[in-house]
Design a protein around this motif. Structure first.
Motif, PDB file in Angstrom:
ATOM      1  N   UNK A  54      29.585-114.178 -51.748  1.00 31.63           N
ATOM      2  CA  UNK A  54      28.752-113.156 -52.386  1.00 31.63           C
ATOM      3  C   UNK A  54      28.787-113.308 -53.908  1.00 31.63           C
ATOM      4  N   UNK A  55      29.963-113.522 -54.459  1.00 30.41           N
ATOM      5  CA  UNK A  55      30.098-113.672 -55.909  1.00 30.41           C
ATOM      6  C   UNK A  55      29.441-114.964 -56.394  1.00 30.41           C
TER       7      UNK A  55
ATOM      8  N   UNK B 245      29.716-118.478 -64.193  1.00 32.93           N
ATOM      9  CA  UNK B 245      28.732-118.616 -65.269  1.00 32.93           C
ATOM     10  C   UNK B 245      29.217-119.599 -66.328  1.00 32.93           C
ATOM     11  N   UNK B 246      30.507-119.560 -66.640  1.00 34.22           N
ATOM     12  CA  UNK B 246      31.097-120.479 -67.597  1.00 34.22           C
ATOM     13  C   UNK B 246      30.979-121.925 -67.087  1.00 34.22           C
TER      14      UNK B 246
ATOM     15  N   UNK C  23      36.559-109.313 -59.602  1.00 29.35           N
ATOM     16  CA  UNK C  23      35.308-109.895 -59.121  1.00 29.35           C
ATOM     17  C   UNK C  23      34.433-110.303 -60.302  1.00 29.35           C
ATOM     18  N   UNK C  24      34.353-109.459 -61.324  1.00 30.45           N
ATOM     19  CA  UNK C  24      33.557-109.784 -62.509  1.00 30.45           C
ATOM     20  C   UNK C  24      34.141-111.002 -63.231  1.00 30.45           C
ATOM     21  N   UNK C  25      35.456-111.132 -63.233  1.00 30.14           N
ATOM     22  CA  UNK C  25      36.092-112.303 -63.856  1.00 30.14           C
ATOM     23  C   UNK C  25      35.698-113.580 -63.113  1.00 30.14           C
ATOM     24  N   UNK C  26      35.621-113.506 -61.796  1.00 32.59           N
ATOM     25  CA  UNK C  26      35.213-114.674 -61.004  1.00 32.59           C
ATOM     26  C   UNK C  26      33.759-115.026 -61.304  1.00 32.59           C
TER      27      UNK C  26
ATOM     28  N   UNK D 122      43.143-112.609 -55.508  1.00 30.74           N
ATOM     29  CA  UNK D 122      42.649-112.189 -56.815  1.00 30.74           C
ATOM     30  C   UNK D 122      41.258-111.578 -56.732  1.00 30.74           C
ATOM     31  N   UNK D 123      40.386-112.186 -55.930  1.00 31.24           N
ATOM     32  CA  UNK D 123      39.020-111.664 -55.877  1.00 31.24           C
ATOM     33  C   UNK D 123      38.909-110.408 -55.036  1.00 31.24           C
TER      34      UNK D 123
END
Length: 171
Positions: free
Chosen positions: A83-84, A19-20, A11-14, A3-4
């Motif tokens: 990295x993420x 953050x969530x 990547x932005x979703x991860x 997925x990532x």
């Protein structure tokens, strides 16, 4: 992992999910009734990722989830995940969170598992506090004041690393 590596939107979703997780830390910690701390677990993950301590990270995953990582963390997917993760859990965020974690009341050698002491010790040892100009003196002082016998085996090393970090030039 697939997925990532599916593109920037994934990547932005991860990153958004990480953050969530930070936003929901108080809720998760409250829900477990003080028996666990998601915040400290995320803190340890961040520390191990920053220091590239893959065996320690694999052990943390095993101790937390009771499962061995079948695909070694040395894969390309892990590099992207690191990295993420580090986009959200920067050194500054990790240091600020670590000194904000309460010390362990009645810390003793009889206690098991991951404790705030482990996080602070690793950040002192890696000189991350020093590099980011974060004072940990008050946290250490408060932890020493709330000790119980037998002495936790990591405490002497914590004090030694702290004193050494004061004597060595900044990184």
């Amino acid at each position: 992992p697939f997925l990532i590596s599916s593109g920037p939107e994934c990547e932005q979703a991860v990153v958004s999910w990480f953050q969530w997780l930070i936003e929901k830390l108080p809720y998760f910690d409250h829900e477990c009734g003080g028996l666990c701390s998601y915040g400290e677990t995320l803190l340890l993950i961040a520390i191990h990722l920053q220091e590239l301590q893959l065996p320690q990270l694999e052990e943390l995953i095993y101790n937390t989830l009771s499962m061995r990582v079948s695909n070694p963390l040395r894969s390309g997917h892990f590099t992207l995940l690191k990295k993420l993760f580090m986009q959200v859990f920067t050194e500054e965020v990790v240091c600020a969170h670590a000194v904000g974690v309460p010390s362990t009341p009645m810390l003793s050698g009889a206690m098991e598992g991951y404790l705030p002491l482990h996080c602070v010790h690793q950040l002192i040892k890696s000189r991350t506090f020093r590099k980011n100009r974060v004072s940990v003196k008050e946290w250490i002082y408060h932890q020493i004041r709330t000790l119980a016998e037998p002495l936790h085996p990591l405490l002497p090393s914590l004090v030694q690393e702290f004193v050494s970090s004061l004597l060595l030039p900044p990184p």
